[in-house]
Design a protein around this motif. Sequence first.
Motif, PDB file in Angstrom:
ATOM      1  N   ASN A 144       1.022  -1.210  -0.017  1.00 42.69           N
ATOM      2  CA  ASN A 144      -0.041  -0.071  -0.064  1.00 42.69           C
ATOM      3  C   ASN A 144       0.907   1.238   0.075  1.00 42.69           C
ATOM      4  OD1 ASN A 144      -1.535   2.222   1.036  1.00 42.69           O
ATOM      5  ND2 ASN A 144      -3.200   0.716   1.959  1.00 42.69           N
ATOM      6  N   HIS A 145       0.882   1.978  -1.050  1.00 39.11           N
ATOM      7  CA  HIS A 145       1.594   3.160  -1.198  1.00 39.11           C
ATOM      8  C   HIS A 145       1.638   4.241   0.080  1.00 39.11           C
ATOM      9  CE1 HIS A 145       3.632   6.460  -3.643  1.00 39.11           C
ATOM     10  NE2 HIS A 145       2.522   7.150  -3.074  1.00 39.11           N
ATOM     11  N   LEU A 146       0.424   4.188   0.619  1.00 39.28           N
ATOM     12  CA  LEU A 146       0.095   5.347   1.547  1.00 39.28           C
ATOM     13  C   LEU A 146       0.861   4.571   2.783  1.00 39.28           C
ATOM     14  CD1 LEU A 146      -3.563   6.011   1.002  1.00 39.28           C
ATOM     15  CD2 LEU A 146      -1.546   7.332  -0.006  1.00 39.28           C
ATOM     16  N   ALA A 152       3.312   2.788   2.882  1.00 39.46           N
ATOM     17  CA  ALA A 152       4.776   2.968   2.699  1.00 39.46           C
ATOM     18  C   ALA A 152       5.257   4.331   3.136  1.00 39.46           C
ATOM     19  CB  ALA A 152       5.228   2.563   1.227  1.00 39.46           C
ATOM     20  N   HIS A 153       4.533   5.288   2.570  1.00 44.47           N
ATOM     21  CA  HIS A 153       4.836   6.702   3.098  1.00 44.47           C
ATOM     22  C   HIS A 153       5.192   7.048   4.485  1.00 44.47           C
ATOM     23  CE1 HIS A 153       4.951   9.462  -0.490  1.00 44.47           C
ATOM     24  NE2 HIS A 153       3.823   9.039  -0.866  1.00 44.47           N
ATOM     25  N   LEU A 154       4.162   6.328   5.155  1.00 46.10           N
ATOM     26  CA  LEU A 154       4.096   6.402   6.830  1.00 46.10           C
ATOM     27  C   LEU A 154       5.272   5.857   7.529  1.00 46.10           C
ATOM     28  CD1 LEU A 154       0.061   6.191   6.868  1.00 46.10           C
ATOM     29  CD2 LEU A 154       1.584   8.237   7.924  1.00 46.10           C
ATOM     30  N   ALA A 204       8.914  12.653  -0.657  1.00 45.74           N
ATOM     31  CA  ALA A 204       8.480  12.528  -1.928  1.00 45.74           C
ATOM     32  C   ALA A 204       8.361  10.918  -2.438  1.00 45.74           C
ATOM     33  CB  ALA A 204       8.952  13.071  -2.936  1.00 45.74           C
ATOM     34  N   ASP A 205       7.424  10.646  -3.655  1.00 44.84           N
ATOM     35  CA  ASP A 205       7.243   9.388  -3.892  1.00 44.84           C
ATOM     36  C   ASP A 205       8.849   8.941  -4.278  1.00 44.84           C
ATOM     37  OD1 ASP A 205       4.735   9.278  -3.788  1.00 44.84           O
ATOM     38  OD2 ASP A 205       4.361   9.634  -5.731  1.00 44.84           O
ATOM     39  N   ASN A 206       8.915   7.492  -3.791  1.00 45.46           N
ATOM     40  CA  ASN A 206      10.549   6.899  -3.895  1.00 45.46           C
ATOM     41  C   ASN A 206      10.045   5.394  -3.724  1.00 45.46           C
ATOM     42  OD1 ASN A 206      11.357   6.098  -0.942  1.00 45.46           O
ATOM     43  ND2 ASN A 206      10.167   7.916  -0.877  1.00 45.46           N
TER      44      ASN A 206
HETATM   45 ZN    ZN Z   1       2.970   9.273  -2.727  1.00 44.96          ZN
END
Ligand code: ZN
Length: 362
Positions: free
Chosen positions: A109-111, A113-115, A319-321
């Motif tokens: 889950n991209h979200l 992963a950000h957290l 940022a997205d990575n």
């Molecule tokens: Zn993102």
Amino acid sequence: MTVCGIETSCDETGIALVRDGREIGEKLASQAALHSVFGGVVPEIASREHLRVIEPLLEMLFQETGVGHRDITGIAVARGPGLLGSLLVGLGFAKGLALATGAPLVGVNHLHAHLLAAGLEAKLEFPALGVLVSGGHTHLYRIKSPLEFFLLGRTLDDAAGEAFDKGAKLLNLPYPGGRFIDELAQESEPLPKLFPTPYVDNDNLDFSFSGLKTALLQYVNAHPELKLGTLPVSVRSSKDLQLSPRLREQLCQVLASYNFSIAETLRIKVERALCREKMVRSVILAGGVAANSMIRRILGTCAERAGLLFSVPSLPLCADNARMIAYAGEILLDHGRRHDSQLEAIPRGRKVPEDFLLCSGL
Ligand code: ZN
Ligand code: KG4
């Protein structure tokens, strides 16, 4: 475990290697310049660009790190939410890699992963209050552990990043405008009452930023000199803007005030959440908008006042990575979470399911 992480959910193509929670290397290709001509991400162009660069990025990463196909023991791919066509490129590539290496695959889950991204740089404390602020989302979470996320509140319309980007667009600042607003806002002090703190006179933890954009539009209509002319594509940072000192001062003050309203709105809801979530030991701020200096400062102070650890990734990790995808993927794989070749991409607006195939005996 050596996990290869793949990120293609929007306009960044990323491949990273993480081993035992530590980064080994990353290759990231940004499409920002390509899309800025259109004032936003063009999905069709984004997918084609991911497809064009993803394989060479992996080869470059292998060359730079000395890691090869045979060393990979896990594959993690961002499976959503995101642009469907873009996600499918990453998923197809990840499934191919899983077949070629025999390594287990997991969709991330991209979200989430950000957290978890800040965990690559410092230890995270759980349970945590997660504040995810990105181009498409403004979510508050109770995070019980790196595997357990409960949504407490979300935006009802524009995300915090959209409030920044659409606000910047009103003034003709380049896309994505969040960074420009941040840079210009740092040159001035905000007028706290110039713009409202929207949707706070209620008792919930949701957000609504669309009214703030309208407030800025009304202000700009009354002060048309703030609307910049068409800028040359060579304008890459606020330093490149050719403005009279007076206009620059006026613009910076308006943007500092606009930035302040977004930051204050987040603070009010975060404080409200902290009053309710008594078990929480830390506040985790994440997502592209977590790079904003005023938001980092205001939420940092808020966590400190509550006696909580404040975790926020360094700017490139906001940022997205792909490092965050590999990192979150390694945690999932370590806990027996797997997917097979049926793994589906989840577009924006759909909840990412927890449809893992549990693998016992690990
Ligand atoms: Zn993102
Ligand atoms: O997480 P992200 O890289 O992509 C998504 O998953 O959406 O977030 C991108 C968002 C954009 O709206 C961008 O303008 C915003 O993050 N952003 C910022 C800053 N840097 C990036 N917003 C405010 N201040 C910044 N310094």
